[in-house]
Scaffold this motif. Structure first.
Motif, mmCIF file in Angstrom:
data_model
loop_
_atom_site.group_PDB
_atom_site.id
_atom_site.type_symbol
_atom_site.label_atom_id
_atom_site.label_comp_id
_atom_site.label_asym_id
_atom_site.label_seq_id
_atom_site.Cartn_x
_atom_site.Cartn_y
_atom_site.Cartn_z
ATOM 1 N N ALA A 80 -29.717 16.314 37.562
ATOM 2 C CA ALA A 80 -29.535 15.290 38.592
ATOM 3 C C ALA A 80 -28.100 15.360 39.101
ATOM 4 C CB ALA A 80 -29.829 13.908 38.017
ATOM 5 N N PRO A 81 -27.925 15.411 40.427
ATOM 6 C CA PRO A 81 -26.565 15.454 40.970
ATOM 7 C C PRO A 81 -25.843 14.130 40.695
ATOM 8 C CG PRO A 81 -28.241 15.755 42.706
ATOM 9 C CD PRO A 81 -28.953 15.354 41.469
ATOM 10 N N SER A 82 -24.537 14.161 40.770
ATOM 11 C CA SER A 82 -23.762 12.920 40.625
ATOM 12 C C SER A 82 -24.052 12.020 41.830
ATOM 13 C CB SER A 82 -22.275 13.240 40.580
ATOM 14 O OG SER A 82 -21.844 13.656 41.865
ATOM 15 N N TRP A 83 -23.764 10.720 41.687
ATOM 16 C CA TRP A 83 -24.015 9.798 42.810
ATOM 17 C C TRP A 83 -23.184 10.217 44.032
ATOM 18 C CZ3 TRP A 83 -19.933 7.236 44.947
ATOM 19 C CH2 TRP A 83 -18.807 7.029 44.154
ATOM 20 N N ALA A 84 -21.982 10.733 43.782
ATOM 21 C CA ALA A 84 -21.136 11.132 44.917
ATOM 22 C C ALA A 84 -21.760 12.320 45.657
ATOM 23 C CB ALA A 84 -19.729 11.457 44.438
ATOM 24 N N ASP A 85 -22.328 13.259 44.899
ATOM 25 C CA ASP A 85 -22.972 14.411 45.540
ATOM 26 C C ASP A 85 -24.236 13.988 46.301
ATOM 27 O OD1 ASP A 85 -21.047 16.234 44.852
ATOM 28 O OD2 ASP A 85 -22.092 16.981 43.067
ATOM 29 N N MET A 86 -24.976 13.021 45.727
ATOM 30 C CA MET A 86 -26.161 12.533 46.453
ATOM 31 C C MET A 86 -25.736 11.857 47.749
ATOM 32 S SD MET A 86 -28.808 11.246 43.463
ATOM 33 C CE MET A 86 -27.703 10.501 42.255
ATOM 34 N N LEU A 87 -24.612 11.130 47.694
ATOM 35 C CA LEU A 87 -24.115 10.448 48.889
ATOM 36 C C LEU A 87 -23.653 11.469 49.934
ATOM 37 C CD1 LEU A 87 -24.283 7.475 49.083
ATOM 38 C CD2 LEU A 87 -21.889 7.264 48.464
#
Lengths: 133, 133, 133
Positions: A74-81
């Motif tokens: 799962a990507p980090s929240w920053a990468d998803m953003l």
């Protein structure tokens, strides 16, 4: 195209995960996504972000969560953003709380598109759905 | 018929009370109710649910709350959710977070109708209102 | 005129700031604003309100926040809510949780317009947007 707005107030890292997941998922569905960062969450969108903060009630489960995120790639929240932004999502910092916390335009990192007031945010959000996280 | 969707992320037991109350109230009004369980809240929808967890800030008030619930014959949040489900409400577990937490279909209890992804949830939620709890 | 409803459940003082800011901002834009106070937040709308409560995770940052609010001449959340009410916003206490917490009509302060049930609130909220804070 339907609109999804997210007010991100909580500054604990666990709640940033659904911000990333929902923003990316909604943007991928072609929704018009805007994120309004305010309160404690502002400390996670600056060039020198605060250390990870976890809710006291679930601290003991954090290693399990982190390991599970890694195992699932799962990507980090920053990468998803970032992914959401590449599909058109916008991220705004709340002008009032930025000022209260002594944060200027140059203090924010590249995730933040602009600093706007609550009135602008509310007008953009009209006619859609808004989450408070 | 209007639609009400609830994303349940918080795993503290206090916040499950409004989930039950709002779901039951909305279902009784004939609204189309769907609940998307994710994050820490997943630990409350499994066959061996986590022990009650209360917010650190209000722990001292929990006995008063529990006594008041009893005095008012208020059903538990799970019973309110069952009532909502008997009127058509649906409860879904988030596939990503279930996977992250190592939870499989058979780990969830009878409250959970299915495991779905965030895209499916967002599409179901379109055109209604969504709460993040 | 669009409708904005806010369910205020959290009783920590930090989250009452966005309640005040959003309610005032939305009312100033001519939106139809209603606030439904429930859970721990009820303790902040009574004649003898609870002492300030801050989230454990961010207690060390509270002095910075308070100083910033003062420097920016930001009104208190209660004053912002009064301003919102002067523009038509309504504040309701949740009848079920008031009863659970042993609170009667005369226990609430002047911010509270009435005590209503969740069904009434949900019906008023239909067709608009609702935040859960």
């Amino acid at each position: 195209m339907s609109k999804l707005s997210i007010i991100v107030f909580s500054g604990t890292d666990d709640k940033l995960i659904p911000v990333g997941v929902i923003a990316q998922g909604a943007a991928a569905l072609g929704m018009d996504v805007q994120i309004f960062v305010t309160g404690w969450a502002l400390t996670k969108f600056i060039k020198k972000p605060a250390n990870p903060v976890w809710p006291k009630e679930f601290e003991s489960m954090v290693p399990l969560l982190m390991e599970g995120m890694k195992k699932n790639n799962a990507p980090s929240w920053a990468d998803m953003l970032k992914e959401a932004k590449s599909m058109g999502a916008k991220v705004y910092a709340c002008s009032l709380m930025a000022s209260v916390m002594g944060l200027k335009r140059e203090d924010f990192n590249e995730l933040v598109d602009d600093i706007v007031g609550v009135a602008t945010f509310l007008q953009n959000a009209e006619g859609g759905q808004t989450l408070f996280i």
